[in-house]
Design a protein around this motif. Structure first.
Motif, PDB file in Angstrom:
ATOM      1  N   LEU A 123       0.834  -1.203   0.000  1.00 34.53           N
ATOM      2  CA  LEU A 123       0.000   0.000   0.000  1.00 34.53           C
ATOM      3  C   LEU A 123       0.867   1.251   0.000  1.00 34.53           C
ATOM      4  O   LEU A 123       0.581   2.232  -0.705  1.00 34.53           O
ATOM      5  N   TRP A 124       1.953   1.233   0.795  1.00 35.72           N
ATOM      6  CA  TRP A 124       2.850   2.392   0.820  1.00 35.72           C
ATOM      7  C   TRP A 124       3.514   2.600  -0.544  1.00 35.72           C
ATOM      8  O   TRP A 124       3.642   3.730  -1.008  1.00 35.72           O
ATOM      9  N   GLN A 125       3.907   1.522  -1.210  1.00 34.63           N
ATOM     10  CA  GLN A 125       4.529   1.675  -2.527  1.00 34.63           C
ATOM     11  C   GLN A 125       3.516   2.226  -3.532  1.00 34.63           C
ATOM     12  O   GLN A 125       3.869   3.025  -4.400  1.00 34.63           O
ATOM     13  N   GLN A 126       2.253   1.822  -3.399  1.00 33.20           N
ATOM     14  CA  GLN A 126       1.209   2.403  -4.248  1.00 33.20           C
ATOM     15  C   GLN A 126       1.097   3.900  -3.997  1.00 33.20           C
ATOM     16  O   GLN A 126       0.965   4.701  -4.928  1.00 33.20           O
ATOM     17  N   TRP A 127       1.188   4.279  -2.710  1.00 37.91           N
ATOM     18  CA  TRP A 127       1.133   5.698  -2.361  1.00 37.91           C
ATOM     19  C   TRP A 127       2.314   6.459  -2.958  1.00 37.91           C
ATOM     20  O   TRP A 127       2.153   7.571  -3.458  1.00 37.91           O
ATOM     21  N   GLU A 128       3.513   5.891  -2.903  1.00 31.85           N
ATOM     22  CA  GLU A 128       4.684   6.562  -3.459  1.00 31.85           C
ATOM     23  C   GLU A 128       4.458   6.946  -4.919  1.00 31.85           C
ATOM     24  O   GLU A 128       4.929   7.989  -5.378  1.00 31.85           O
ATOM     25  N   GLN A 129       3.729   6.102  -5.632  1.00 31.42           N
ATOM     26  CA  GLN A 129       3.502   6.359  -7.053  1.00 31.42           C
ATOM     27  C   GLN A 129       2.289   7.250  -7.301  1.00 31.42           C
ATOM     28  O   GLN A 129       2.312   8.086  -8.213  1.00 31.42           O
ATOM     29  N   ALA A 130       1.232   7.083  -6.507  1.00 33.26           N
ATOM     30  CA  ALA A 130      -0.027   7.783  -6.784  1.00 33.26           C
ATOM     31  C   ALA A 130      -0.187   9.078  -6.000  1.00 33.26           C
ATOM     32  O   ALA A 130      -1.064   9.885  -6.332  1.00 33.26           O
ATOM     33  N   GLY A 131       0.639   9.281  -4.967  1.00 32.48           N
ATOM     34  CA  GLY A 131       0.412  10.417  -4.086  1.00 32.48           C
ATOM     35  C   GLY A 131       1.281  11.624  -4.346  1.00 32.48           C
ATOM     36  O   GLY A 131       1.435  12.471  -3.457  1.00 32.48           O
ATOM     37  N   VAL A 132       1.828  11.719  -5.548  1.00 32.87           N
ATOM     38  CA  VAL A 132       2.772  12.799  -5.866  1.00 32.87           C
ATOM     39  C   VAL A 132       2.186  14.179  -5.579  1.00 32.87           C
ATOM     40  O   VAL A 132       2.873  15.069  -5.067  1.00 32.87           O
ATOM     41  N   ASP A 133       0.900  14.368  -5.879  1.00 31.40           N
ATOM     42  CA  ASP A 133       0.286  15.684  -5.705  1.00 31.40           C
ATOM     43  C   ASP A 133      -0.600  15.745  -4.467  1.00 31.40           C
ATOM     44  O   ASP A 133      -1.432  16.640  -4.335  1.00 31.40           O
ATOM     45  N   ARG A 134      -0.417  14.792  -3.540  1.00 34.49           N
ATOM     46  CA  ARG A 134      -1.202  14.781  -2.304  1.00 34.49           C
ATOM     47  C   ARG A 134      -0.294  14.963  -1.080  1.00 34.49           C
ATOM     48  O   ARG A 134      -0.613  14.526   0.003  1.00 34.49           O
ATOM     49  N   VAL A 135       0.832  15.584  -1.309  1.00 32.98           N
ATOM     50  CA  VAL A 135       1.773  15.903  -0.225  1.00 32.98           C
ATOM     51  C   VAL A 135       1.930  17.413  -0.138  1.00 32.98           C
ATOM     52  O   VAL A 135       1.558  18.143  -1.065  1.00 32.98           O
ATOM     53  N   GLU A 136       2.460  17.862   0.982  1.00 37.43           N
ATOM     54  CA  GLU A 136       2.873  19.263   1.063  1.00 37.43           C
ATOM     55  C   GLU A 136       4.118  19.343   1.934  1.00 37.43           C
ATOM     56  O   GLU A 136       4.441  18.407   2.683  1.00 37.43           O
ATOM     57  N   ALA A 137       4.817  20.443   1.825  1.00 44.44           N
ATOM     58  CA  ALA A 137       6.063  20.603   2.573  1.00 44.44           C
ATOM     59  C   ALA A 137       5.781  20.798   4.056  1.00 44.44           C
ATOM     60  O   ALA A 137       4.777  21.399   4.453  1.00 44.44           O
ATOM     61  N   VAL A 138       6.652  20.268   4.880  1.00 47.63           N
ATOM     62  CA  VAL A 138       6.622  20.524   6.316  1.00 47.63           C
ATOM     63  C   VAL A 138       6.800  22.029   6.532  1.00 47.63           C
ATOM     64  O   VAL A 138       7.597  22.678   5.832  1.00 47.63           O
ATOM     65  N   PRO A 139       6.082  22.631   7.476  1.00 48.78           N
ATOM     66  CA  PRO A 139       6.254  24.066   7.726  1.00 48.78           C
ATOM     67  C   PRO A 139       7.722  24.428   7.964  1.00 48.78           C
ATOM     68  O   PRO A 139       8.417  23.785   8.754  1.00 48.78           O
ATOM     69  N   GLY A 140       8.176  25.425   7.246  1.00 52.43           N
ATOM     70  CA  GLY A 140       9.554  25.894   7.376  1.00 52.43           C
ATOM     71  C   GLY A 140      10.537  25.228   6.445  1.00 52.43           C
ATOM     72  O   GLY A 140      11.665  25.722   6.269  1.00 52.43           O
ATOM     73  N   ALA A 141      10.146  24.099   5.817  1.00 54.23           N
ATOM     74  CA  ALA A 141      11.101  23.337   5.010  1.00 54.23           C
ATOM     75  C   ALA A 141      11.495  24.077   3.737  1.00 54.23           C
ATOM     76  O   ALA A 141      12.674  24.087   3.359  1.00 54.23           O
ATOM     77  N   ILE A 142      10.537  24.678   3.059  1.00 54.32           N
ATOM     78  CA  ILE A 142      10.849  25.353   1.788  1.00 54.32           C
ATOM     79  C   ILE A 142      11.811  26.508   2.035  1.00 54.32           C
ATOM     80  O   ILE A 142      12.818  26.663   1.324  1.00 54.32           O
ATOM     81  N   ALA A 143      11.506  27.326   3.026  1.00 54.18           N
ATOM     82  CA  ALA A 143      12.398  28.455   3.325  1.00 54.18           C
ATOM     83  C   ALA A 143      13.790  27.962   3.693  1.00 54.18           C
ATOM     84  O   ALA A 143      14.799  28.544   3.278  1.00 54.18           O
ATOM     85  N   ALA A 144      13.860  26.866   4.447  1.00 54.49           N
ATOM     86  CA  ALA A 144      15.161  26.356   4.887  1.00 54.49           C
ATOM     87  C   ALA A 144      16.001  25.872   3.711  1.00 54.49           C
ATOM     88  O   ALA A 144      17.181  26.231   3.596  1.00 54.49           O
ATOM     89  N   VAL A 145      15.413  25.055   2.828  1.00 54.40           N
ATOM     90  CA  VAL A 145      16.223  24.536   1.717  1.00 54.40           C
ATOM     91  C   VAL A 145      16.614  25.662   0.766  1.00 54.40           C
ATOM     92  O   VAL A 145      17.717  25.651   0.193  1.00 54.40           O
TER      93      VAL A 145
END
Length: 285
Positions: A123-145
């Protein structure tokens, strides 16, 4: 025409399904301002630590005392946590991905709707493939990188997502606004350099290319595979004199009360026998 006493058949009323009860850990990590504040706090401290190190190196480029990696040497122990010397390699920061840089909101939404469901690798491997647009960045991560890259520091991702779904993980990282990840260069996955979930071999390969000035993760295994044993043993070694100075200087932890190695231990593991208390009117003995 129907008479006054005729009974009109009523359509069956569909039962109202109750909304699933959200586990407290999910409420905290994915919904609370407190978790967002902790994430921002960790990322702010990480970026500041890297900035201070770079300033120190520029002020005295010949000094080698601060030119050490955040990665432990092969053969190191947690009693003697010797780190890999940097030499002149370019700087990098190594991050775990899931619940460190990415929040897996789609997967955890489905998990919340199926309480008690055991972890399913397929199920997790299915998520890795199908969930590309169902994630978001952890707060603060974008600014940090973005700040790290602006300082000339390479951002490297070291995750136990599968090498078989590398292209989807690259897409998920990009979709979340975390920039470009390239498998084999700045993205290292389970299946690279072995089949296990331990990350030390990958960390050491990364440290052979870069001076790893900091690492971020949500599990102790994101810093060393040596964190093993019972919950009490892991807690003790994380607070031991050789290790506690790493936190907030080289190693930076993000909160994750939802899954992982932190969520282990029965009542005897968590509460020391000499610290227990029972009210006198509880009826317990």
């Amino acid at each position: 025409m129907l008479s006054a006493c005729t009974t009109v058949p009523q359509a069956p009323v569909a039962p109202v399904s109750a909304a699933p009860t959200i586990p407290p850990g999910m409420q905290f990590l994915y919904g609370s301002g407190e978790a967002a504040a902790l994430d921002h706090q960790a990322y702010n401290v990480l970026v500041d630590a890297v900035r201070r190190r770079i300033a120190s190196e520029k002020a005295d480029p010949k000094a080698m005392s601060d030119r050490t990696s955040a990665v432990l040497q092969p053969g190191a122990t947690l009693d003697q946590p010797a780190t890999i010397p940097c030499g002149d390699r370019p700087r990098a920061v190594v991050f775990d991905v899931d619940e460190t840089l990415l929040l897996n909101l789609g997967f955890e939404y489905d998990d919340a709707r199926h309480p008690g469901r055991p972890y399913d690798a397929a199920l997790w491997q299915q998520w890795e493939q199908a969930g590309v647009d169902r994630v978001e960045a952890v707060p603060g991560a974008i600014a940090a990188v973005n700040e790290l890259r602006a300082m000339g520091v390479t951002v490297v991702f070291n995750t136990n997502r599968s090498a078989a779904t590398a292209s989807f993980t690259e897409q998920a990282i990009g979709h979340a606004g975390l920039g470009t990840a390239k498998h084999g260069e700045t993205l290292w996955l389970k299946g690279d350099l072995g089949s296990g979930s331990g990350k030390d071999t990958r960390r050491q390969a990364i440290a052979a290319r870069y001076c790893v000035v900091a690492m971020g993760g949500d599990q102790l295994g994101d810093f060393s595979d040596l964190f093993t044993g019972t919950p009490q043993q892991r807690r003790a070694v994380a607070s031991s004199p050789p290790i506690h100075g790493m936190w907030g200087r080289f190693w930076f932890v993000m909160p994750n009360p939802v899954y992982g190695t932190a969520l282990k231990g029965g009542i005897d593991d968590v509460f020391p026998a000499d610290k227990r208390w029972t009210p006198t009117n509880s009826g317990e003995k």
